[in-house]
Write a protein that holds these residues in place. Structure first.
Motif, short mmCIF file in Angstrom:
data_model
loop_
_atom_site.label_atom_id
_atom_site.label_comp_id
_atom_site.label_asym_id
_atom_site.label_seq_id
_atom_site.Cartn_x
_atom_site.Cartn_y
_atom_site.Cartn_z
N ALA A 1 0.81 -1.22 0.00
CA ALA A 1 0.00 0.00 0.00
C ALA A 1 0.85 1.27 0.00
O ALA A 1 0.30 2.37 -0.20
CB ALA A 1 -0.93 0.01 1.22
N ALA A 2 2.15 1.16 0.21
CA ALA A 2 2.99 2.35 0.34
C ALA A 2 2.82 3.34 -0.82
O ALA A 2 2.67 4.55 -0.58
CB ALA A 2 4.46 1.95 0.50
N GLY B 1 1.82 7.74 -1.34
CA GLY B 1 2.78 8.69 -1.89
C GLY B 1 4.22 8.35 -1.64
O GLY B 1 5.09 9.22 -1.71
N ALA B 2 4.52 7.05 -1.39
CA ALA B 2 5.90 6.62 -1.13
C ALA B 2 6.27 5.49 -2.09
O ALA B 2 5.49 4.55 -2.27
CB ALA B 2 6.05 6.14 0.31
N PRO B 3 7.45 5.53 -2.72
CA PRO B 3 7.85 4.44 -3.61
C PRO B 3 8.19 3.17 -2.84
O PRO B 3 8.62 3.22 -1.68
CB PRO B 3 9.10 5.00 -4.32
N ALA C 1 -3.50 -4.08 8.70
CA ALA C 1 -2.86 -3.43 9.84
C ALA C 1 -1.61 -2.67 9.40
O ALA C 1 -1.35 -1.55 9.88
CB ALA C 1 -2.50 -4.48 10.90
N LEU C 2 -0.84 -3.24 8.48
CA LEU C 2 0.37 -2.56 8.03
C LEU C 2 0.04 -1.38 7.11
O LEU C 2 0.80 -0.42 7.05
CB LEU C 2 1.30 -3.56 7.34
N THR C 3 -1.08 -1.45 6.44
CA THR C 3 -1.54 -0.28 5.69
C THR C 3 -1.86 0.86 6.66
O THR C 3 -1.51 2.03 6.41
CB THR C 3 -2.78 -0.64 4.85
N LEU C 4 -2.50 0.53 7.77
CA LEU C 4 -2.77 1.53 8.80
C LEU C 4 -1.47 2.04 9.43
O LEU C 4 -1.34 3.25 9.71
CB LEU C 4 -3.68 0.93 9.88
N PHE C 5 -0.51 1.15 9.61
CA PHE C 5 0.81 1.57 10.13
C PHE C 5 1.44 2.60 9.21
O PHE C 5 1.95 3.63 9.67
CB PHE C 5 1.71 0.34 10.26
N ILE C 6 1.41 2.35 7.90
CA ILE C 6 1.97 3.30 6.95
C ILE C 6 1.25 4.64 7.05
O ILE C 6 1.88 5.71 7.05
CB ILE C 6 1.89 2.74 5.52
N LEU D 1 2.23 6.43 10.32
CA LEU D 1 3.60 6.92 10.24
C LEU D 1 3.66 8.14 9.34
O LEU D 1 4.34 9.12 9.66
CB LEU D 1 4.52 5.81 9.72
N ALA D 2 2.95 8.09 8.22
CA ALA D 2 2.92 9.24 7.30
C ALA D 2 2.34 10.47 7.98
O ALA D 2 2.86 11.58 7.84
CB ALA D 2 2.11 8.88 6.06
N ASP D 3 1.27 10.28 8.75
CA ASP D 3 0.61 11.41 9.41
C ASP D 3 1.50 12.07 10.46
O ASP D 3 1.40 13.27 10.71
CB ASP D 3 -0.69 10.94 10.07
N SER D 4 2.34 11.26 11.10
CA SER D 4 3.16 11.79 12.19
C SER D 4 4.57 12.19 11.76
O SER D 4 5.35 12.70 12.57
CB SER D 4 3.26 10.75 13.32
#
Length: 293
Positions: free
Chosen positions: A62-63, A67-69, A269-274, A277-280
């Motif tokens: 999902a990265a 907006g992340a490669p 869950a890892l999509t939510l983690f990304i 992390l992006a938000d913070s």
């Protein structure tokens, strides 16, 4: 993969526009085995796959949507390990003299896990006979070097655009601490080479997000990060690198090398983690900059 193929050894899945100073990397989830390689090994089709970071590229797929490669390998770790120095090689594995600049004294070479590995998991030897020197050097020149040139370019462009870059190096780990060990590893291990490859704020933010989602974590033990984390993590120059290890018991059957039903939930869950992390990330980088003053 046959001799006639024109193989693509890795790919970069790029977002339509990079909006985050994040780069994701999955160097050990490749599962395309060249026919010539398979003909030269002593292991069967199931055994040779024991070193794969099973489906890790899919867990973090999902990265780009955020907006992340994401760079991922297609070649398997048993064939070539890009999470090593370019020439961590065991001379006893080859049928001729190697270049003088090889590193044959590293602990990873001693353990059979050099740039061209001698073993897969559980100390299973890969080859029946010595590897041709020219073949070994070709793997390094044709695959290893382009892989790292691409990753270096992603990090350079990210730092140029945003002022800093954060590499998330994605891996998986077997459940036990060691062969036959009863003690279970945590769900995730975050590594930053003992505080040298990334800011502490970044590592602890990743841990906090995962623990907030109910996962157990560890920090740097038993995995602090390999060559990629060490090589690309230069906090003083605005480049940070974290290694994230996911326990395979959460999502995969290691006996038949298949996904468990829980795979879908872990990917979510890892999509939510990304996302978290992006938000913070802006706050993390601001805290990092203040700490450096």
């Amino acid at each position: 993969m046959t001799e006639e193929d024109d193989p693509m050894f890795f790919e970069v899945i790029a977002p339509e526009q990079q909006t985050l100073p994040l780069v994701f990397n999955s160097p050990h989830s490749g599962r395309v085995y060249p026919d010539r390689f398979l003909q030269s090994v002593r292991l069967n089709a199931q055994e040779i796959r024991r070193s794969e970071d099973l489906f890790v590229d899919e867990l973090f797929s999902a990265a780009p949507a955020f907006g992340a490669p994401l760079q991922r390998a297609f070649f398997p770790r048993a064939f070539l390990d890009v999470n090593r120095e370019p020439y961590e090689l065991d001379p006893r594995m080859f049928n001729g003299p190697l270049p003088a600049h090889i590193n044959f004294t590293s602990i990873r070479v001693a353990g059979g896990l050099g740039t061209i590995p001698k073993i897969v998991a559980e100390n299973m030897e890969i080859y029946d006979s010595p590897v041709d020197v020219e073949e070994g050097m070709a793997r390094i020149e044709k695959i290893y070097r382009p892989y790292h040139q691409s990753l270096k370019r992603l990090m350079h462009e990210t730092r140029r655009r945003f002022g800093h870059a954060v590499l998330i190096d994605c891996h998986s780990m077997p459940d036990g601490v060691g062969a036959g060990a009863a003690r279970r590893k945590p769900d995730f291990i975050i590594g930053d080479r003992y505080g040298t490859s990334a800011s502490g704020a970044l590592a602890f933010a990743a841990i906090s997000i995962l623990e907030g989602m109910g996962f157990s974590t560890a920090y740097n033990k038993p995995y602090a990060g390999g060559f990629i984390t060490e090589h690309y993590g230069r906090p003083a120059n605005g480049c940070h690198a974290l290694q994230i290890e996911v326990s395979r018991r959460l999502y995969a059957d290691e006996e038949n090398l298949s996904k468990k039903p829980e795979f879908i939930g872990l990917k979510q869950a890892l999509t939510l983690f990304i996302a978290e992390l992006a938000d913070s990330l802006d706050d993390i980088m601001e805290a990092t900059a203040l700490a450096a003053e």
